[in-house]
Write an enzyme that holds these catalytic residues in place. Structure first.
Site, PDB file in Angstrom:
ATOM      1  N   ASP A 173     169.268  16.024   4.835  1.00  0.00           N
ATOM      2  CA  ASP A 173     169.036  16.179   6.279  1.00  0.00           C
ATOM      3  C   ASP A 173     168.747  14.779   6.848  1.00  0.00           C
ATOM      4  OD1 ASP A 173     167.980  16.629   8.811  1.00  0.00           O
ATOM      5  OD2 ASP A 173     166.294  17.843   8.174  1.00  0.00           O
ATOM      6  N   ASP A 189     162.771  23.374   1.928  1.00  0.00           N
ATOM      7  CA  ASP A 189     162.904  22.110   2.675  1.00  0.00           C
ATOM      8  C   ASP A 189     161.641  21.281   2.500  1.00  0.00           C
ATOM      9  OD1 ASP A 189     163.392  20.062   4.424  1.00  0.00           O
ATOM     10  OD2 ASP A 189     163.418  21.290   6.232  1.00  0.00           O
ATOM     11  N   GLU A 228     166.323  20.979   0.271  1.00  0.00           N
ATOM     12  CA  GLU A 228     166.679  20.070   1.355  1.00  0.00           C
ATOM     13  C   GLU A 228     165.753  18.847   1.361  1.00  0.00           C
ATOM     14  OE1 GLU A 228     166.487  22.141   5.080  1.00  0.00           O
ATOM     15  OE2 GLU A 228     167.054  20.383   6.253  1.00  0.00           O
ATOM     16  N   SER A 239     163.472  29.325   9.528  1.00  0.00           N
ATOM     17  CA  SER A 239     162.663  28.337   8.824  1.00  0.00           C
ATOM     18  C   SER A 239     161.205  28.790   8.869  1.00  0.00           C
ATOM     19  CB  SER A 239     162.836  26.983   9.516  1.00  0.00           C
ATOM     20  OG  SER A 239     161.982  26.027   8.967  1.00  0.00           O
ATOM     21  N   LYS A 295     172.406  18.124  12.048  1.00  0.00           N
ATOM     22  CA  LYS A 295     171.627  18.238  13.286  1.00  0.00           C
ATOM     23  C   LYS A 295     172.254  17.255  14.263  1.00  0.00           C
ATOM     24  CE  LYS A 295     167.082  19.365  11.369  1.00  0.00           C
ATOM     25  NZ  LYS A 295     165.870  18.697  10.852  1.00  0.00           N
ATOM     26  N   LYS A 304     164.310  30.043   4.797  1.00  0.00           N
ATOM     27  CA  LYS A 304     164.040  28.668   4.328  1.00  0.00           C
ATOM     28  C   LYS A 304     162.532  28.474   4.312  1.00  0.00           C
ATOM     29  CE  LYS A 304     164.322  24.287   6.884  1.00  0.00           C
ATOM     30  NZ  LYS A 304     165.233  23.342   7.556  1.00  0.00           N
ATOM     31  N   GLY A 364     167.960  22.928  12.851  1.00  0.00           N
ATOM     32  CA  GLY A 364     167.320  23.220  14.137  1.00  0.00           C
ATOM     33  C   GLY A 364     166.178  22.259  14.369  1.00  0.00           C
ATOM     34  N   LYS A 369     159.410  25.961   3.965  1.00  0.00           N
ATOM     35  CA  LYS A 369     158.963  24.578   3.983  1.00  0.00           C
ATOM     36  C   LYS A 369     158.082  24.366   2.756  1.00  0.00           C
ATOM     37  CE  LYS A 369     160.577  22.890   7.852  1.00  0.00           C
ATOM     38  NZ  LYS A 369     161.400  21.680   7.854  1.00  0.00           N
TER      39      LYS A 369
HETATM   40  O1  NPG Z   1     164.723  26.590  13.698  1.00  0.00           O
HETATM   41  O2  NPG Z   1     164.631  25.041  15.193  1.00  0.00           O
HETATM   42  C1  NPG Z   1     164.330  25.501  14.093  1.00  0.00           C
HETATM   43  C2  NPG Z   1     163.422  24.692  13.203  1.00  0.00           C
HETATM   44  C3  NPG Z   1     163.984  24.453  11.850  1.00  0.00           C
HETATM   45  O3  NPG Z   1     162.514  23.704  10.161  1.00  0.00           O
HETATM   46  C4  NPG Z   1     163.186  23.427  11.126  1.00  0.00           C
HETATM   47  N1  NPG Z   1     163.242  22.195  11.617  1.00  0.00           N
HETATM   48  O4  NPG Z   1     162.714  19.608   9.304  1.00  0.00           O
HETATM   49  O5  NPG Z   1     164.429  20.778   9.780  1.00  0.00           O
HETATM   50  C5  NPG Z   1     163.271  20.441   9.996  1.00  0.00           C
HETATM   51  C6  NPG Z   1     162.484  21.097  11.110  1.00  0.00           C
HETATM   52  C7  NPG Z   1     162.150  20.202  12.282  1.00  0.00           C
HETATM   53  C8  NPG Z   1     161.686  20.761  13.448  1.00  0.00           C
HETATM   54  C9  NPG Z   1     162.295  18.862  12.255  1.00  0.00           C
HETATM   55  C10 NPG Z   1     161.388  19.986  14.564  1.00  0.00           C
HETATM   56  C11 NPG Z   1     161.989  18.084  13.347  1.00  0.00           C
HETATM   57  C12 NPG Z   1     161.537  18.649  14.503  1.00  0.00           C
END
Ligand code: NPG
Length: 368
Positions: free
Chosen positions: A239, A189, A214, A135, A263, A161, A291, A163
């Site tokens: 998500d 995302d 996403e 990400s 998740k 991915k 994640g 953001k």
């Molecule tokens: O690889 O752990 C990872 C992060 C992936 O982008 C990621 N997570 O919106 O999905 C999400 C975001 C996130 C991270 C959301 C931390 C909430 C807390």
């Protein structure tokens, strides 16, 4: 299994670089770890809440409060404990899925370690390694983004991915496609940053052949996502909206998503995550593992989950070094774009005691 008590730890770990999403910029990960203690051994749980309620309504102080005052006492008074009994024992408490999921994870880990059985075996794994995506946060400039993406592709990540948010969407996607070509598995995302009125803008992503977009719209806007899915060609993935297997079934039935991000924390634990997987598989809906910037503990469990057969897309199961210079467990290291599924008892990994102490900011013990 009798639960003797639960140790709750607050942990703070610096990130290797700031991580910017449409809901804010993180420079460190503050989180909550649980250690469930039983006469036959212990188990670890990781709570994926963040410092503030920006991704979801849950956050660290709230999770700690509900765990200490409601969830842990209820579990301690519920007699013999098994992971399968955790959710029913806590069902009278509304919401707080991340806190409940962390507690269930700790109990499940203790139970599986005692039975010499791995998370992967228990959840129904069919693979011994999983393909990994990464990400990529919102950057200050396109050249900076291209450098970061080039670095991840060099490291072997199999899917990127990006953001996105209003003002950082079409151009970064175009730039990544132009520089790295059409073969790169690419997805975006939005973390709820758009409205249905943005449908014409989001349709401009269609020509770039993305795997998915996403969570473009608000968490509760199921019908909005269904309408958007009719107006754009990029498959819609949910998500934040998918908080349970029931929510997944409803969203699929309403046409709100063609793909689901799973998740475990968001849905209340690994057992419900498996049910989300099963519902999606029954409908032919592909899933992938999200994640939440987990330590090696949560990462181990996520990789186990991602090895179930319905996880047909690479997950945000990146190597430990994507976020942490030093993890609290032995690090997960990418091998040709894949991570190995831990095979040892329980999570198959445990915190390195000195390392854990270094990052711990507070500790408390809750027993009956
Ligand atoms: O690889 O752990 C990872 C992060 C992936 O982008 C990621 N997570 O919106 O999905 C999400 C975001 C996130 C991270 C959301 C931390 C909430 C807390």
């Amino acid at each position: 299994m009798k639960l003797s008590g639960v140790e709750l730890r607050r942990v703070r770990m610096p990130l290797v670089a700031p991580f910017r999403t449409s809901f804010g910029t993180q420079t460190e990960r503050e989180l909550l770890l649980l250690r469930a203690v039983t006469p036959s051994g212990e188990g670890w749980g990781e709570c994926v809440t963040m410092a503030g309620p920006l991704y979801s309504s849950e956050y660290n102080d709230g999770a700690e409060h509900v765990l200490v005052n409601h969830l842990i006492p209820a579990l301690l008074h519920s007699g013999d404990v098994t992971a399968n009994k955790v959710a029913p024992s806590l069902a009278k408490f509304k919401g707080h899925r991340m806190a409940k999921g962390a507690l269930e994870m700790a109990v499940l880990d203790a139970e599986l370690r005692a039975a010499d059985r791995s998370f992967a075996a228990e959840l129904g794994s069919t693979r011994d390694s999983v393909p990994c995506g990464v990400s990529v946060g919102i950057m200050d400039s396109i050249p900076q983004l291209l450098d970061v993406v080039a670095g991840y592709l060099d490291e072997g990540y199999l899917r990127i991915k990006l953001k996105i948010e209003p003002g950082w969407d079409i151009e970064p996607v175009r730039a990544v496609r132009e520089r790295f070509g059409d073969d790169v598995l690419l997805q975006v995302d939005a973390n709820t940053a758009y409205t249905l009125g943005d449908a014409p803008l989001l349709a401009r992503l269609d020509p770039f052949g993305l795997l998915l977009i996403e969570q473009p719209l608000e968490e509760e806007d199921v019908l909005g996502h269904a309408e958007l899915a009719r107006r754009i060609r990029t498959p819609v993935c949910l998500d934040e909206t998918i908080v349970s297997a029931r929510a997944a079934a409803d969203a699929i039935k309403l046409g709100a998503c063609q793909i689901v991000n799973i998740k475990p924390g968001r849905v209340g634990g690994y057992l419900e995550a498996r049910r989300v997987h099963d519902v999606c598989a029954a409908h032919g809906v592909p899933v992938w593992c999200g994640g939440m910037i987990e330590t090696g503990l949560g990462r181990a469990a996520n990789v186990a989950l991602a090895s179930l057969p319905g996880f047909t897309l690479p997950g945000d199961t990146s190597g430990s070094d994507r976020f942490y210079r030093t993890d609290i467990t032995e690090p997960f290291v990418l091998d040709a774009g894949h991570l190995p599924v831990p095979a040892g008892p329980g999570l198959g990994v445990a915190p390195i005691p000195d390392r854990l102490e270094e990052v711990t900011t507070a500790k408390r013990w809750i027993a009956s």
